[in-house]
Enzyme design. Structure first.
Site, PDB file in Angstrom:
ATOM      1  N   HIS A   1      21.145 -19.414 108.636  1.00  0.00           N
ATOM      2  CA  HIS A   1      21.010 -20.750 108.061  1.00  0.00           C
ATOM      3  C   HIS A   1      21.423 -20.689 106.596  1.00  0.00           C
ATOM      4  O   HIS A   1      21.323 -19.637 105.962  1.00  0.00           O
ATOM      5  CB  HIS A   1      19.562 -21.231 108.152  1.00  0.00           C
ATOM      6  CG  HIS A   1      18.956 -21.098 109.505  1.00  0.00           C
ATOM      7  ND1 HIS A   1      19.202 -21.995 110.516  1.00  0.00           N
ATOM      8  CD2 HIS A   1      18.139 -20.157 110.029  1.00  0.00           C
ATOM      9  CE1 HIS A   1      18.541 -21.620 111.604  1.00  0.00           C
ATOM     10  NE2 HIS A   1      17.898 -20.505 111.332  1.00  0.00           N
TER      11      HIS A   1
ATOM     12  N   ALA B   1      16.194   4.917 110.124  1.00  0.00           N
ATOM     13  CA  ALA B   1      15.067   4.078 110.541  1.00  0.00           C
ATOM     14  C   ALA B   1      14.612   3.169 109.410  1.00  0.00           C
ATOM     15  O   ALA B   1      14.586   3.552 108.245  1.00  0.00           O
ATOM     16  CB  ALA B   1      13.912   4.965 110.996  1.00  0.00           C
TER      17      ALA B   1
ATOM     18  N   ILE C   1      22.897  -5.410 105.771  1.00  0.00           N
ATOM     19  CA  ILE C   1      23.329  -6.737 105.331  1.00  0.00           C
ATOM     20  C   ILE C   1      24.828  -6.810 105.055  1.00  0.00           C
ATOM     21  O   ILE C   1      25.340  -7.878 104.749  1.00  0.00           O
ATOM     22  CB  ILE C   1      22.553  -7.191 104.081  1.00  0.00           C
ATOM     23  CG1 ILE C   1      22.835  -6.274 102.892  1.00  0.00           C
ATOM     24  CG2 ILE C   1      21.058  -7.264 104.377  1.00  0.00           C
ATOM     25  CD1 ILE C   1      22.313  -6.792 101.565  1.00  0.00           C
TER      26      ILE C   1
ATOM     27  N   ARG D   1      25.933   9.413 102.663  1.00  0.00           N
ATOM     28  CA  ARG D   1      26.889  10.525 102.777  1.00  0.00           C
ATOM     29  C   ARG D   1      27.802  10.345 103.973  1.00  0.00           C
ATOM     30  O   ARG D   1      27.478   9.635 104.915  1.00  0.00           O
ATOM     31  CB  ARG D   1      26.189  11.870 102.856  1.00  0.00           C
ATOM     32  CG  ARG D   1      25.417  12.160 104.108  1.00  0.00           C
ATOM     33  CD  ARG D   1      24.795  13.554 104.019  1.00  0.00           C
ATOM     34  NE  ARG D   1      23.782  13.776 105.008  1.00  0.00           N
ATOM     35  CZ  ARG D   1      23.999  14.434 106.151  1.00  0.00           C
ATOM     36  NH1 ARG D   1      25.176  14.933 106.438  1.00  0.00           N
ATOM     37  NH2 ARG D   1      23.014  14.616 107.014  1.00  0.00           N
TER      38      ARG D   1
END
Length: 194
Positions: free
Chosen positions: A113, A166, A171, A189
């Site tokens: 959105h 983890a 993004i 790396r």
């Protein structure tokens, strides 16, 4: 253009349109059946995944519970393992390459959105919802490992042979042959290219 097609194209779409609600209801029904099956009923599990997903390779294991919006926009390559309690919001394509491991509690979303409330919220009595929704595809390459509790946002591409640590929040695109971790996820790396 139908609402169903708009959700794939990345255009604004009404996520509560009758066409899309019908797809969601179908996916919920199939995932409920899937999540209720015994873990050793491989034949029926594969049968339901074949009905639910847009593309299903061979030797795919999707642990339960598994959740998705439509299912038909998810394409999984050969020899893929998806851990328990994963959620794939597939308003657009989610493509997972061969030989990829996806750990438990991974969320992949293609829906988004506008950040600004002025752009996101509106009043239109002809629409079912009063907010703007867009979508962008997610692609995970071959031979990847996505660690537990990773979140992948719309429009991200992860290159072949890459490991995402983890708890990471991905993004932006992550290149091939690397280890990337963190929030926001970043390359720490390169990995062996052989």
């Amino acid at each position: 253009m139908k609402e169903e097609d708009k959700s794939i194209a990345g255009e604004e779409f009404d996520s509560s349109s009758p066409e899309l609600i019908k797809l969601i209801v179908r996916a919920r029904s199939l995932t409920n059946k899937y999540n209720g099956l015994p873990a050793d009923d491989a034949q029926e599990r594969n049968n339901i995944l074949g009905q639910l997903l847009g593309g299903l390779g061979s030797k795919v294991y999707v642990d339960i519970p598994f959740y998705c919006d439509y299912g038909k926009n998810i394409f999984i390559g050969d020899n893929v393992y998806i851990g328990l309690n994963c959620t794939f919001v597939d308003n657009n394509k989610i493509i997972i390459g061969k030989n990829t491991l996806i750990a438990s509690h991974v969320s992949i979303s293609t829906a988004t959105h506008p950040v600004s409330a002025r752009e996101r919220v509106f009043q239109d009595p002809s629409r079912h919802c009063s907010y703007r929704t867009y979508s962008a595809p997610v692609k995970i390459g071959d031979n990847c490992w996505i660690g537990a509790n990773v979140t992948i946002i719309p429009g991200v591409s992860i290159g072949d042979n890459t490991t995402i640590g983890a708890g990471s929040v991905v993004i932006k695109d992550i290149p091939v042959n690397c280890l990337a971790v963190g929030n926001p996820c970043r390359v720490i790396r390169e990995l062996d290219r052989k």
